[in-house]
Design an enzyme around this catalytic site. Structure first.
Site, PDB file in Angstrom:
ATOM      1  N   HIS A   1       5.472  -3.312  -2.164  1.00  0.00           N
ATOM      2  CA  HIS A   1       5.336  -3.322  -0.795  1.00  0.00           C
ATOM      3  C   HIS A   1       5.692  -4.423   0.114  1.00  0.00           C
ATOM      4  O   HIS A   1       5.894  -5.679  -0.392  1.00  0.00           O
ATOM      5  CB  HIS A   1       3.459  -3.072  -0.758  1.00  0.00           C
ATOM      6  CG  HIS A   1       3.011  -1.896  -1.592  1.00  0.00           C
ATOM      7  ND1 HIS A   1       2.938  -1.833  -2.879  1.00  0.00           N
ATOM      8  CD2 HIS A   1       2.647  -0.836  -0.964  1.00  0.00           C
ATOM      9  CE1 HIS A   1       2.376  -0.520  -3.179  1.00  0.00           C
ATOM     10  NE2 HIS A   1       2.213  -0.062  -2.058  1.00  0.00           N
TER      11      HIS A   1
ATOM     12  N   GLU B   1       2.781  -5.349  -9.243  1.00  0.00           N
ATOM     13  CA  GLU B   1       2.546  -5.609  -7.811  1.00  0.00           C
ATOM     14  C   GLU B   1       1.585  -4.787  -7.273  1.00  0.00           C
ATOM     15  O   GLU B   1       1.023  -3.883  -7.866  1.00  0.00           O
ATOM     16  CB  GLU B   1       3.788  -5.227  -7.174  1.00  0.00           C
ATOM     17  CG  GLU B   1       4.473  -3.856  -7.119  1.00  0.00           C
ATOM     18  CD  GLU B   1       3.898  -2.893  -5.948  1.00  0.00           C
ATOM     19  OE1 GLU B   1       3.546  -3.685  -4.889  1.00  0.00           O
ATOM     20  OE2 GLU B   1       3.564  -1.777  -6.144  1.00  0.00           O
TER      21      GLU B   1
ATOM     22  N   SER C   1       4.484   2.483  -5.251  1.00  0.00           N
ATOM     23  CA  SER C   1       3.204   2.754  -4.877  1.00  0.00           C
ATOM     24  C   SER C   1       2.247   3.675  -5.677  1.00  0.00           C
ATOM     25  O   SER C   1       2.359   3.340  -7.095  1.00  0.00           O
ATOM     26  CB  SER C   1       3.002   2.987  -3.540  1.00  0.00           C
ATOM     27  OG  SER C   1       1.546   2.862  -2.848  1.00  0.00           O
TER      28      SER C   1
END
Length: 312
Positions: free
Chosen positions: A282, A220, A121
């Site tokens: 995630h 992602e 992230s």
């Protein structure tokens, strides 16, 4: 214009029971119950877990930050430079890393013994900085205080295996039942990437990697509208960051609008192998993928095979 092809980075040593690991919160705040649960898992692996002083702090004005910028930076730098610490594990992502990278003494950190850094992230900004400024391979993997780590046994065991165990040839093959081909082909290169929004935001900064040329790019994201993902991809394309990439592996797009047609539209013209739904990123579970190591992407088979162990 194509940049200088990425080279493999220095890999840290693998962990053994009794090693000390430091937990840091360089981005958003972490719930204490989840942090405690995650640390309990680490201790069950035989690790000596040290929670850095400001991990549970909150910023006095901005509740999305885990304490003051200087404190978050100090925790991370202290953990990295401490010779008794074998790995630095992030508690969670969320916004905040980009506020601290310019506060850290990279000249001091480059002299520290390489060790493991784990996160994803917003931690993507650290992966880029550690690659560019320290030349150290890092691990795109689950974080200590996240739901995936404390509730998904496969997520935790995947991280444990990569941190502790020498890999058999079979174990180096990373895949997921959902993995599919978008553009066929096989490519080799050094793994690079992470959260798409952070990669785009790092373009042009002193800590962002200037190019992904020669790399196997992992992408992602979470909770994004299609037009925003389009914008991030277009920025990477227009900046030249994706010029000369060898292949692309797409991970999870949890709570995002459908992405497959968009990915083909934006990335297909690069003419490189592309696979999707590899399973990193995630979501309720995730696989662990090292960054900065040579690997082979087989889009036809839906696999990413590490050419070497993530750790030595």
């Amino acid at each position: 214009m194509t940049g200088v092809p990425l080279r493999p980075l220095v890999r840290a040593r693998r962990l053994v029971p009794g090693d000390r690991v430091a937990v840091v919160s360089p981005a958003g705040p972490v719930p204490k119950d989840r942090l405690d649960a995650g640390c309990a898992i680490l201790r069950s692996w035989g690790l000596d877990v040290v929670v850095m002083p400001h991990v549970l702090s909150t910023h006095p004005s901005f509740e999305y930050l885990a304490g003051a910028d200087a404190d978050r930076a100090a925790d991370l730098q202290e953990a990295w430079c401490d010779p008794s610490v074998a790995a630095v594990l992030c508690a969670r992502g969320g916004y905040g890393v980009q506020r601290v990278v310019s506060l850290m003494d990279w000249a001091a950190m480059v002299h520290a013994e390489p060790k493991v850094l784990v996160g994803y992230s917003d931690i993507t900004a650290l992966h880029s900085a550690f690659a560019r400024l320290l030349g150290v391979a890092t691990v795109h993997g689950p974080m200590v205080g996240t739901e995936a780590f404390v509730t998904s046994a496969s997520t935790a065991s995947g991280l444990r295996s990569m941190l502790f165990s020498p890999s058999s040839l079979e174990a180096r093959v990373l895949g997921a039942p959902s993995a599919r081909t978008l553009v066929p082909g096989v490519a080799s290169g050094v793994t690079v990437g992470g959260c798409l929004a952070l990669l785009a935001a790092e373009i042009g900064t002193p800590t962002g990697l200037p190019s992904a040329a020669g790399g196997i790019v992992l992408l992602e994201d979470v909770g994004e509208k299609a037009y925003r993902l389009d914008g991030f991809l277009t920025h990477l394309l227009r900046s030249g960051w994706l010029d000369g990439v060898a292949g692309i592996a797409l991970g999870s797009w949890h709570d995002c609008e459908p992405v497959e047609e968009l990915m083909l539209d934006r990335l297909g013209p690069l003419g490189v192998p592309i696979m999707t739904e590899l399973g990193f990123g995630h979501g309720p579970s995730t696989i662990t993928v090292p960054l900065g190591v040579p690997a082979t992407l087989d889009a036809d088979a839906g696999t990413l095979t590490l050419d070497v162990d993530a750790l030595v």
